[in-house]
Write an enzyme that holds these catalytic residues in place. Structure first.
Site, PDB file in Angstrom:
ATOM      1  NE  ARG A  26      16.595  46.079  25.934  1.00 33.66           N
ATOM      2  CZ  ARG A  26      15.193  47.036  26.668  1.00 33.66           C
ATOM      3  NH1 ARG A  26      14.556  47.823  25.974  1.00 33.66           N
ATOM      4  NH2 ARG A  26      14.330  46.413  28.021  1.00 33.66           N
ATOM      5  NE  ARG A  30      11.259  48.714  20.928  1.00 28.63           N
ATOM      6  CZ  ARG A  30      10.729  49.193  22.243  1.00 28.63           C
ATOM      7  NH1 ARG A  30       9.237  49.513  22.022  1.00 28.63           N
ATOM      8  NH2 ARG A  30      11.293  49.469  23.192  1.00 28.63           N
ATOM      9  NE  ARG A  39       8.896  43.809  17.482  1.00 33.10           N
ATOM     10  CZ  ARG A  39       7.359  43.589  17.567  1.00 33.10           C
ATOM     11  NH1 ARG A  39       6.584  43.223  17.244  1.00 33.10           N
ATOM     12  NH2 ARG A  39       7.162  44.051  19.393  1.00 33.10           N
ATOM     13  CG  ASP A  76      13.345  40.911  27.533  1.00 30.03           C
ATOM     14  OD1 ASP A  76      13.865  41.864  27.623  1.00 30.03           O
ATOM     15  OD2 ASP A  76      12.641  40.171  28.738  1.00 30.03           O
ATOM     16  CE1 TYR A 156       9.676  44.816  34.318  1.00 24.61           C
ATOM     17  CE2 TYR A 156      11.935  44.286  35.371  1.00 24.61           C
ATOM     18  CZ  TYR A 156      10.914  45.572  34.329  1.00 24.61           C
ATOM     19  OH  TYR A 156      11.760  46.325  33.898  1.00 24.61           O
TER      20      TYR A 156
HETATM   21  O1  CP3 Z   1      20.079  44.568  22.102  1.00 28.97           O
HETATM   22  C1  CP3 Z   1      20.077  43.891  23.403  1.00 28.97           C
HETATM   23  O2  CP3 Z   1      20.535  44.727  24.650  1.00 28.97           O
HETATM   24  C2  CP3 Z   1      20.109  42.735  23.432  1.00 28.97           C
HETATM   25  C3  CP3 Z   1      18.330  42.249  24.228  1.00 28.97           C
HETATM   26  C4  CP3 Z   1      18.046  42.843  25.303  1.00 28.97           C
HETATM   27  C5  CP3 Z   1      16.981  43.283  25.278  1.00 28.97           C
HETATM   28  N1  CP3 Z   1      16.132  43.727  26.345  1.00 28.97           N
HETATM   29  C6  CP3 Z   1      15.897  43.201  23.948  1.00 28.97           C
HETATM   30  C7  CP3 Z   1      13.998  43.814  24.539  1.00 28.97           C
HETATM   31  C8  CP3 Z   1      18.698  42.939  26.638  1.00 28.97           C
HETATM   32  C9  CP3 Z   1      19.744  42.945  26.665  1.00 28.97           C
HETATM   33  C10 CP3 Z   1      17.321  43.290  27.268  1.00 28.97           C
HETATM   34  C11 CP3 Z   1      17.348  43.518  28.148  1.00 28.97           C
HETATM   35  C12 CP3 Z   1      16.012  43.741  29.404  1.00 28.97           C
HETATM   36  N2  CP3 Z   1      14.463  43.676  28.942  1.00 28.97           N
HETATM   37  C13 CP3 Z   1      16.452  43.634  31.009  1.00 28.97           C
HETATM   38  C14 CP3 Z   1      17.613  44.656  31.288  1.00 28.97           C
HETATM   39  C15 CP3 Z   1      17.773  45.846  30.990  1.00 28.97           C
HETATM   40  C16 CP3 Z   1      17.287  47.334  31.128  1.00 28.97           C
HETATM   41  O3  CP3 Z   1      16.220  47.719  30.134  1.00 28.97           O
HETATM   42  O4  CP3 Z   1      16.590  47.666  32.473  1.00 28.97           O
HETATM   43  C17 CP3 Z   1      14.603  44.673  31.392  1.00 28.97           C
HETATM   44  C18 CP3 Z   1      14.731  45.580  32.582  1.00 28.97           C
HETATM   45  C19 CP3 Z   1      13.781  44.247  29.988  1.00 28.97           C
HETATM   46  C20 CP3 Z   1      12.573  44.014  30.372  1.00 28.97           C
HETATM   47  C21 CP3 Z   1      11.823  44.632  28.956  1.00 28.97           C
HETATM   48  N3  CP3 Z   1      11.855  43.828  27.678  1.00 28.97           N
HETATM   49  C22 CP3 Z   1      11.081  46.003  28.995  1.00 28.97           C
HETATM   50  C23 CP3 Z   1      10.402  46.634  30.464  1.00 28.97           C
HETATM   51  C24 CP3 Z   1      10.469  45.641  28.001  1.00 28.97           C
HETATM   52  C25 CP3 Z   1       9.590  46.674  27.506  1.00 28.97           C
HETATM   53  C26 CP3 Z   1      10.428  47.960  27.250  1.00 28.97           C
HETATM   54  C27 CP3 Z   1      10.386  48.485  26.005  1.00 28.97           C
HETATM   55  O5  CP3 Z   1      11.171  49.156  25.206  1.00 28.97           O
HETATM   56  O6  CP3 Z   1       9.372  48.646  24.956  1.00 28.97           O
HETATM   57  C28 CP3 Z   1      11.201  44.948  27.454  1.00 28.97           C
HETATM   58  C29 CP3 Z   1      10.886  44.690  25.909  1.00 28.97           C
HETATM   59  C30 CP3 Z   1      12.709  44.509  24.804  1.00 28.97           C
HETATM   60  N4  CP3 Z   1      13.896  43.539  25.297  1.00 28.97           N
HETATM   61  C31 CP3 Z   1      12.383  45.023  23.268  1.00 28.97           C
HETATM   62  C32 CP3 Z   1      13.863  44.815  22.822  1.00 28.97           C
HETATM   63  C33 CP3 Z   1      14.430  45.196  21.807  1.00 28.97           C
HETATM   64  C34 CP3 Z   1      11.439  45.761  22.926  1.00 28.97           C
HETATM   65  C35 CP3 Z   1      10.461  45.205  22.003  1.00 28.97           C
HETATM   66  C36 CP3 Z   1       9.787  45.648  21.087  1.00 28.97           C
HETATM   67  O7  CP3 Z   1      10.984  44.893  19.719  1.00 28.97           O
HETATM   68  O8  CP3 Z   1       8.789  45.183  20.363  1.00 28.97           O
END
Ligand code: CP3
Length: 350
Positions: A26, A30, A39, A76, A156
């Site tokens: 990540r 943010r 964003r 994602d 999910y």
């Molecule tokens: O920078 C990176 O690592 C690359 C991008 C990336 C994102 N999600 C962007 C993201 C990667 C590799 C993921 C993987 C992901 N997504 C996983 C596996 C890793 C983990 O965290 O366990 C999972 C379970 C998801 C599903 C997911 N996406 C969730 C549960 C959420 C909400 C949680 C949160 O932090 O808000 C997301 C949203 C998400 N994916 C964001 C980002 C940057 C936040 C979105 C925003 O900008 O509001």
């Protein structure tokens, strides 16, 4: 690209890199003011994901600031269910919401009709990042593609969003294993195709995120985590035998050993609960490891952070290693803490 040494690829190939390679899960997100700004302009999270210019820009943002050795594609894990026809939304502050699949009739609606069209912008992003890295003087940074593992993505899809106890998918696993089996087969095929297309577009390493691998007992872990992951790896290795595949079975504990044996991954990413000394002895002797600083330690900063980084680097200094967090960076992490982590890391020898 001849002549450019990539430290991350060196470490994953079990060679000695010039310095400890690092990136953060990540890392695009943010905690970066420039991400929040973009964003706001883009609207929703998915609007960014499916816009190759924005997604490539966001992927490159942390590299400009911190010079990571790996640039992970901004996307994602849930684009796969969406591409298979399941409804997906990200609600502000609530995380992902999907229309839950609870039976064979729900699963039967999934299909490949729009799969390529939905995911085409993601491959375009990979291409843009690869050329962007060269154009911005970061040619030694490795492009990392990724996907969720079938078990985690199915969690999910069946729960309809994040879950604490995974009751719905476990009920399906016990009562209707044939429905889950069919979904897993579909996810294996979709995920392998997706990762292969990322590789064709320029991804040099791929990581498979199995964030909920820790929810299963050893027997079900073999069945729902290891078996599908193995199949994906076999499908990728057939055309691309030399692209390193990193597995991340988060929360697997001692099942990390089973995971290595059963899946044949090239490297493993470790969560913060894994003891580095144990992992160095038991896992790193067979594959390169990645990890595993607690994101809370980075959030805290100060001496705890410096000592945390030093300890992990020391514990893993005997073998191939990529420094990373044990899970995604917390959104409230001060940028100065990330700077301190990078400075500490760079001051240490290989
Ligand atoms: O920078 C990176 O690592 C690359 C991008 C990336 C994102 N999600 C962007 C993201 C990667 C590799 C993921 C993987 C992901 N997504 C996983 C596996 C890793 C983990 O965290 O366990 C999972 C379970 C998801 C599903 C997911 N996406 C969730 C549960 C959420 C909400 C949680 C949160 O932090 O808000 C997301 C949203 C998400 N994916 C964001 C980002 C940057 C936040 C979105 C925003 O900008 O509001």
């Amino acid at each position: 690209m001849v002549g450019v040494k990539k430290n991350m690829l060196e470490a994953l190939g079990k060679h000695k890199p010039d310095h400890v390679p690092f990136w953060f899960m990540r890392q695009a997100g943010r905690y970066l003011p420039e991400y929040r700004e973009l964003r706001k302009q883009a609207g929703g999270f998915l609007d960014m994901v499916y816009n190759p210019d924005l997604a490539a820009e966001v992927t490159l943002q942390p590299i400009r600031r911190f010079g990571m050795d790996g640039a992970i594609l901004f996307s994602d894990i849930l684009v796969i269910p969406q591409a298979l026809g399941q409804k997906l939304e990200f609600l502000e502050g609530e995380g992902p919401k999907l229309e839950p699949i609870r039976d064979g009739a729900g699963a039967a609606k999934l299909n490949f009709k729009n799969f390529d069209a939905v995911l085409a912008p993601v491959y375009e992003t990979v291409k843009k990042v690869r050329s962007g890295l060269v154009a911005e003087g970061a040619a030694s940074t490795t492009m990392i593609g990724f996907a969720g593992a079938p078990w985690t993505v199915a969690c999910y899809m069946i729960e309809g969003g994040s879950s604490r106890d995974f009751h719905e998918i476990k009920l399906m696993a016990y009562r209707n294993p044939e429905v889950l089996d069919a979904m897993m087969d579909l996810l294996v095929e979709a995920t392998a195709a997706y990762l292969i297309r990322q590789i064709q577009a320029g991804a040099e390493v791929v990581q498979i995120f199995d964030s909920w691998a820790g929810a299963l007992d050893s027997q079900l872990f073999r069945k729902w985590v290891c078996r599908p992951t193995r199949k994906i790896i076999d499908l990728i290795r057939d055309p691309y035998p030399r692209v390193p595949i990193i597995g991340f079975p988060r929360g697997a504990g001692v099942n990390y050993i089973t995971y290595l044996q059963d899946t044949g991954v090239d490297a493993v990413s470790l969560d913060p609960q894994i003891d580095p000394k144990w992992a160095a002895r038991i896992l790193q002797t067979s594959v390169p490891v990645q990890g595993n600083l607690d994101p809370a330690c980075l959030l805290a900063g100060g001496d705890a952070l410096v000592m945390g980084v030093e300890k992990i680097v020391k514990d893993f200094s005997g073998g191939p290693f990529v420094f990373n967090l044990g899970h995604g960076i917390h959104k409230d992490t001060p940028v100065e803490h990330v700077e301190l982590m990078v400075k500490t890391l760079r001051s240490l020898g290989v």
